[in-house]
Design a protein around this motif. Structure first.
Motif, PDB file in Angstrom:
ATOM      1  N   ILE A 542       0.853  -1.193   0.000  1.00  0.00           N
ATOM      2  CA  ILE A 542       0.000   0.000   0.000  1.00  0.00           C
ATOM      3  C   ILE A 542       0.888   1.241   0.000  1.00  0.00           C
ATOM      4  N   ALA A 543       0.451   2.269  -0.691  1.00  0.00           N
ATOM      5  CA  ALA A 543       1.111   3.574  -0.670  1.00  0.00           C
ATOM      6  C   ALA A 543       0.188   4.553   0.031  1.00  0.00           C
ATOM      7  N   LEU A 544       0.752   5.377   0.909  1.00  0.00           N
ATOM      8  CA  LEU A 544      -0.023   6.345   1.687  1.00  0.00           C
ATOM      9  C   LEU A 544       0.303   7.769   1.233  1.00  0.00           C
ATOM     10  N   SER A 545      -0.691   8.636   1.294  1.00  0.00           N
ATOM     11  CA  SER A 545      -0.429  10.047   1.056  1.00  0.00           C
ATOM     12  C   SER A 545       0.400  10.617   2.203  1.00  0.00           C
ATOM     13  N   TYR A 546       1.077  11.719   1.918  1.00  0.00           N
ATOM     14  CA  TYR A 546       1.948  12.331   2.928  1.00  0.00           C
ATOM     15  C   TYR A 546       1.165  12.673   4.189  1.00  0.00           C
ATOM     16  N   ALA A 547      -0.037  13.242   4.031  1.00  0.00           N
ATOM     17  CA  ALA A 547      -0.841  13.615   5.195  1.00  0.00           C
ATOM     18  C   ALA A 547      -1.271  12.383   5.982  1.00  0.00           C
ATOM     19  N   ASN A 548      -1.521  11.269   5.298  1.00  0.00           N
ATOM     20  CA  ASN A 548      -1.913  10.036   5.971  1.00  0.00           C
ATOM     21  C   ASN A 548      -0.745   9.400   6.707  1.00  0.00           C
ATOM     22  N   ALA A 549       0.436   9.479   6.121  1.00  0.00           N
ATOM     23  CA  ALA A 549       1.606   8.831   6.711  1.00  0.00           C
ATOM     24  C   ALA A 549       2.244   9.652   7.824  1.00  0.00           C
ATOM     25  N   SER A 550       1.936  10.946   7.896  1.00  0.00           N
ATOM     26  CA  SER A 550       2.584  11.836   8.861  1.00  0.00           C
ATOM     27  C   SER A 550       2.129  11.532  10.285  1.00  0.00           C
ATOM     28  N   ALA A 551       2.769  12.234  11.231  1.00  0.00           N
ATOM     29  CA  ALA A 551       2.472  12.012  12.652  1.00  0.00           C
ATOM     30  C   ALA A 551       1.023  12.354  12.986  1.00  0.00           C
ATOM     31  N   ASP A 552       0.425  13.292  12.235  1.00  0.00           N
ATOM     32  CA  ASP A 552      -0.967  13.664  12.486  1.00  0.00           C
ATOM     33  C   ASP A 552      -1.947  12.647  11.899  1.00  0.00           C
ATOM     34  N   GLY A 553      -1.421  11.706  11.091  1.00  0.00           N
ATOM     35  CA  GLY A 553      -2.276  10.688  10.502  1.00  0.00           C
ATOM     36  C   GLY A 553      -2.027   9.325  11.113  1.00  0.00           C
ATOM     37  N   LEU A 554      -1.554   8.412  10.284  1.00  0.00           N
ATOM     38  CA  LEU A 554      -1.306   7.040  10.752  1.00  0.00           C
ATOM     39  C   LEU A 554       0.087   6.864  11.350  1.00  0.00           C
ATOM     40  N   HIS A 555       0.942   7.857  11.139  1.00  0.00           N
ATOM     41  CA  HIS A 555       2.313   7.833  11.687  1.00  0.00           C
ATOM     42  C   HIS A 555       3.054   6.581  11.201  1.00  0.00           C
ATOM     43  N   LYS A 556       3.167   6.458   9.859  1.00  0.00           N
ATOM     44  CA  LYS A 556       3.805   5.290   9.266  1.00  0.00           C
ATOM     45  C   LYS A 556       4.984   5.701   8.397  1.00  0.00           C
ATOM     46  N   ASN A 557       5.973   4.809   8.312  1.00  0.00           N
ATOM     47  CA  ASN A 557       7.122   4.971   7.434  1.00  0.00           C
ATOM     48  C   ASN A 557       7.190   3.794   6.464  1.00  0.00           C
ATOM     49  N   ILE A 558       8.091   3.898   5.503  1.00  0.00           N
ATOM     50  CA  ILE A 558       8.278   2.805   4.552  1.00  0.00           C
ATOM     51  C   ILE A 558       8.632   1.525   5.314  1.00  0.00           C
ATOM     52  N   GLY A 559       7.941   0.446   4.987  1.00  0.00           N
ATOM     53  CA  GLY A 559       8.192  -0.832   5.640  1.00  0.00           C
ATOM     54  C   GLY A 559       7.247  -1.143   6.781  1.00  0.00           C
ATOM     55  N   ASP A 560       6.567  -0.128   7.309  1.00  0.00           N
ATOM     56  CA  ASP A 560       5.599  -0.365   8.382  1.00  0.00           C
ATOM     57  C   ASP A 560       4.350  -1.059   7.820  1.00  0.00           C
ATOM     58  N   GLU A 561       3.573  -1.622   8.729  1.00  0.00           N
ATOM     59  CA  GLU A 561       2.350  -2.306   8.330  1.00  0.00           C
ATOM     60  C   GLU A 561       1.119  -1.509   8.750  1.00  0.00           C
ATOM     61  N   VAL A 562       0.070  -1.608   7.948  1.00  0.00           N
ATOM     62  CA  VAL A 562      -1.237  -1.053   8.299  1.00  0.00           C
ATOM     63  C   VAL A 562      -2.262  -2.175   8.187  1.00  0.00           C
ATOM     64  N   VAL A 563      -3.337  -2.045   8.955  1.00  0.00           N
ATOM     65  CA  VAL A 563      -4.395  -3.051   8.947  1.00  0.00           C
ATOM     66  C   VAL A 563      -5.649  -2.446   8.333  1.00  0.00           C
ATOM     67  N   ILE A 564      -6.181  -3.093   7.316  1.00  0.00           N
ATOM     68  CA  ILE A 564      -7.368  -2.627   6.598  1.00  0.00           C
ATOM     69  C   ILE A 564      -8.393  -3.740   6.545  1.00  0.00           C
ATOM     70  N   LYS A 565      -9.659  -3.386   6.712  1.00  0.00           N
ATOM     71  CA  LYS A 565     -10.738  -4.369   6.588  1.00  0.00           C
ATOM     72  C   LYS A 565     -11.185  -4.458   5.130  1.00  0.00           C
ATOM     73  N   VAL A 566     -11.100  -5.642   4.577  1.00  0.00           N
ATOM     74  CA  VAL A 566     -11.545  -5.885   3.207  1.00  0.00           C
ATOM     75  C   VAL A 566     -12.608  -6.978   3.259  1.00  0.00           C
ATOM     76  N   GLY A 567     -13.840  -6.602   2.955  1.00  0.00           N
ATOM     77  CA  GLY A 567     -14.927  -7.576   3.038  1.00  0.00           C
ATOM     78  C   GLY A 567     -15.116  -8.107   4.446  1.00  0.00           C
ATOM     79  N   GLY A 568     -14.846  -7.261   5.458  1.00  0.00           N
ATOM     80  CA  GLY A 568     -15.017  -7.672   6.838  1.00  0.00           C
ATOM     81  C   GLY A 568     -13.837  -8.424   7.416  1.00  0.00           C
ATOM     82  N   VAL A 569     -12.773  -8.645   6.616  1.00  0.00           N
ATOM     83  CA  VAL A 569     -11.598  -9.400   7.061  1.00  0.00           C
ATOM     84  C   VAL A 569     -10.415  -8.446   7.245  1.00  0.00           C
ATOM     85  N   ASP A 570      -9.714  -8.580   8.383  1.00  0.00           N
ATOM     86  CA  ASP A 570      -8.537  -7.759   8.629  1.00  0.00           C
ATOM     87  C   ASP A 570      -7.407  -8.191   7.693  1.00  0.00           C
TER      88      ASP A 570
END
Length: 784
Positions: A542-570
């Motif tokens: 997944i690629a994140l926008s700068y605002a999403n990846a920043s400290a005010d958003g998800l606070h993620k860097n390259i290589g980090d993981e995010v969890v998304i629900k797809v069809g009710g499944v994590d």
């Protein structure tokens, strides 16, 4: 006697004094205009917010919902929530709305919704910021459409779908605090409740809703949003907070104010340079007066006071005049504000804030004057009376010795040698030319960047020849599939890629679930420019926008993981890239098409297209627009213009204004510098004339030296605008989701037109100034 000396100094140096005064005044005008814009912006947004009473939390939703569940939620969270209201949005496609001579809104990128006035809050206002009241058979249209399509009160707007047809008369324009800005992708048309009920009975699209909450004074938006998600309430759409609404409303005017602040700050620097030039010229002319004052026993403080009082009076007068003129100048940049935010900008806040600029200019000028005037302390009475002192109290012999140079020639060699020998003097002029070039080039580059197809990369969009948005209709899935099949068999199409945007639940830093606008597809075909990493190429990325990846958003860097629900499944995804995006609040994401879709929350389908070289893009756009009447077909330039039209128009005014300011600066400073230089060289000029050099040759000498410095200044100024300009703009736009902006330069403008204009202006100024001095009676100088 003290004031008499000061007054006489004003009279003797009218041109120099006027030049410095004009520069100080311009600096104050720009500084006060910027603070005036900010003050008007604060007042107008506050006034609009007070009258509109917007939501503190707005949850967009498409699909079924239970108002009873929302009422229970509101009651359970009374400590935070003051009111709740749900607005029903009836979507109407642009091609189903006709106006004028069989025109439609078919080319708009905006989602069009018909609504009725709210009852509790989030009121839609007229141009007087009064609550809209619309009669039967009437419609109030958003200001954005009024500007884009030149709609007038009294015009007819016809809604014609398969099941419903009705002609409405435009009765007013809508100021919509939540959806005013062009960058907000939806617009609300207001009709009478009776007409609205008739439209609902014949609805053709899926109804959408804005579930809105008005918080109490100490209510927590975060607490309400978390509780809302945990309660499993309707959330098939973005959640927008009060800060995003305010940012969208203020974006274009804040950007203009920032550019004006930069230009005003540079003018203060130029004013300081100008004062130094003036002082150097004054020192050469007033050495005997200084010597006499010292011989009479006047202390250093009193002598400095004579000159300091002059600049103090000038700074005060320039501050007052600039302060008053700024209220007229600011009208040039307030048209957008008066139209979209408030017609009444008569508040008192601007009168107070605008005082900051003249006070700041006065303090800076006084501090600089005191520093420069310390040079008087180093001059003894004997040196002054003998007039054998030069800059910094050092004696230098400036000779115009003949130099044999088979490449440049004698006259050119003499001129260039003079620049090299006295570069410490010329460097002041060089600094001013650099700053003036920067003032011209920076706004021009910003304007070209925003007006370029390449700007799409800052909107989270890959660059392409065409973009087709497939709109929400009953046959949207079939239309999307048929479009791709036709593109695959069209020999005029070189490359195309399809993208689908849905809402997905994503786990935030606190472990709670937020919603993210996520686009899936093959992003290797039309790649973005990534701040870090790359596009998602395979499953699990997944690629994140700068605002999403920043400290005010998800606070993620390259290589980090995010969890998304797809069809009710994590589903766990690894961050592979971070890109820039100013749309949708700046918080978006992109993933490979293997992720899968949330079928119940699909927002839109997009196809990006590149045609075969030689194919006429406009003709191809017209073909697909006719073939897919429900789609929106645009090129990227048009898409950008519709999204950022107001900001681009405002920046165009800044380009023109900055160019005029720079030209005036160059004329004044060049004239002032030559006044000082010719005063220093009076005896050498007389000697040159006495040995037979004509006035044309002598003017050419100073012309060559000045133009050489100008060319050097233009080169450095353009380079500085290329590197520093991008840094300055990036800092200003970081809050909008842009962390690193590369400004686009148009070479023929940057390296040809702008330098040519400056060369012509400086050349004329040098010619006029030299003619006056060089043609004076040399016998007077030789006798002295």
């Amino acid at each position: 006697m003290f004031w008499k000396i000061v007054l006489n100094d004003f009279k003797r140096k009218k041109v120099i004094t006027l030049s410095v005064f004009i520069l100080m005044t311009m600096a104050v005008i720009l500084g006060s205009s910027a603070t005036n814009i900010i003050a008007n912006l604060i007042q107008s947004i506050t006034d609009l917010k007070e009258k509109a009473s917007p939501a503190d939390i707005a949850q967009m939703h498409a699909g079924e919902y239970s108002q009873a569940s929302l009422d229970r939620f509101t009651e359970q969270n009374q400590e935070h929530i003051a009111m709740q209201e749900t607005m029903t949005l009836l979507p109407i496609e642009g091609f189903d709305i006709q106006y004028g001579d069989n025109k439609t809104f078919g080319g708009t990128i905006q989602d069009i919704f018909f609504v009725v006035q709210n009852k509790k809050f989030d009121f839609l206002l007229d141009l007087n910021n009064e609550k809209l009241e619309v009669g039967e058979g009437e419609v109030a249209v958003p200001i954005h459409f009024m500007v884009e399509h030149d709609l007038q009160v009294g015009d007819t707007l016809t809604v014609a779908t398969q099941e419903y047809t009705k002609a409405f008369t435009i009765s007013d324009y809508v100021r919509d605090y939540e959806m005013n800005a062009a960058i907000a992708s939806s617009k609300r048309f207001v009709v009478n409740p009776a007409d609205y009920e008739g439209m609902l009975e014949k609805q053709t699209g899926t109804l959408e809703y804005i579930i809105e909450f008005k918080l109490k004074e100490n209510g927590s938006a975060q607490a309400v949003q978390t509780a809302y998600i945990e309660a499993g309430l309707p959330a098939n759409g973005p959640t927008v907070g009060a800060m995003v609404f305010m940012l969208f409303n203020a974006m274009s005017d804040v950007a203009i104010a920032m550019v004006i602040v930069v230009i005003g700050s540079l003018l203060i620097v130029i004013s300081a340079f100008c004062i130094k030039l003036t002082f150097l010229a004054t020192m050469d002319e007033d050495l005997r007066e200084i010597g006499v004052m010292k011989a009479m026993g006047l202390c250093k403080r009193d002598i400095r006071g004579v000159y300091l009082t002059k600049y103090r009076v000038m700074a005060l007068a320039a501050g007052l005049l600039g302060y008053l003129l700024s209220f007229g100048a600011v009208q040039l940049f307030s048209g957008n504000m008066r139209l979209f935010l408030s017609s009444d900008l008569t508040g008192n806040l601007k009168f107070v804030l605008s005082l900051v600029a003249p006070l700041l200019v006065y303090l800076m000028i006084m501090l600089y004057c005191k520093k420069v005037l310390k040079r008087i302390d180093a001059i003894t009475a004997v040196q002054a009376l003998r007039s054998d002192i030069r800059e910094n109290g050092k004696s230098k012999n400036y000779r115009f010795s003949l130099m044999n140079n088979k490449f440049l020639g004698t006259n050119l060699s003499m001129a260039l040698r003079d620049v090299a020998v006295r570069f410490k003097l010329y460097r002041l002029l060089l600094g001013i030319f650099i700053v003036s070039t920067f003032i011209v080039i920076l706004p021009l580059n910003v304007y070209n960047t925003m007006n370029s197809p390449d700007f799409s990369t800052y909107m989270g969009i890959g660059k392409s020849d065409m973009r087709i948005d497939v709109r929400k209709t009953k046959t949207i899935v079939q239309d999307f599939q048929r479009l791709q099949e036709e593109l695959a068999h069209d020999s005029d199409i070189h490359t195309f890629a399809a993208y689908v945007t849905c809402y997905y639940q994503i786990q935030n830093t606190e472990g709670a679930w937020d919603y993210v606008l996520l686009e899936t597809g093959d992003f290797s075909v039309f790649p973005l420019q990534y701040l870090q990493g790359r596009a998602p190429m395979r499953e699990g990325e997944i690629a994140l926008s700068y605002a999403n990846a920043s400290a005010d958003g998800l606070h993620k860097n390259i290589g980090d993981e995010v969890v998304i629900k797809v069809g009710g499944v994590d589903t766990r995804l690894k961050v592979c890239g971070i890109y820039q995006d100013i749309t949708n609040g700046g918080k978006t994401a992109k993933a490979h098409s293997s992720l899968g879709l949330n079928e119940d929350s699909i927002l839109w389908y997009i196809v990006n297209i590149d045609v075969v070289p030689g194919v006429e893009i406009r003709e191809k756009m017209d073909y697909y627009q006719k073939s897919y009447a429900t789609a929106q077909v645009n090129d990227i330039r048009e898409y950008t213009r519709q999204t950022l039209g107001n900001l681009i128009d405002q920046m165009g005014k800044v380009v023109l204004f900055g160019g005029l300011v720079a030209i005036l600066i160059v004329v004044l400073i060049t004239a002032l510098f030559l006044k000082m230089l010719l005063s220093k060289d009076m005896s050498q000029i007389a000697i040159m004339r006495s040995i037979g050099l004509n006035t044309k040759t002598i003017r050419g000498h100073y012309m060559t030296g000045t133009i050489t410095i100008l060319v050097l200044g233009i080169i450095v100024g353009v380079i500085a605008s290329h590197y520093l300009g991008g840094l300055i703009v990036s800092m200003a736009m970081s809050s909008m989701g842009v962390a690193s902006m590369q400004l686009i330069e148009v070479p023929w403008q940057t390296w040809l037109v702008c330098p040519l204009i400056l060369l012509v202006v400086v050349g004329l100024t040098v010619s006029v100034c030299c003619r006056v001095t060089v043609e004076d009676d040399i016998s007077v100088v030789l006798r002295s």
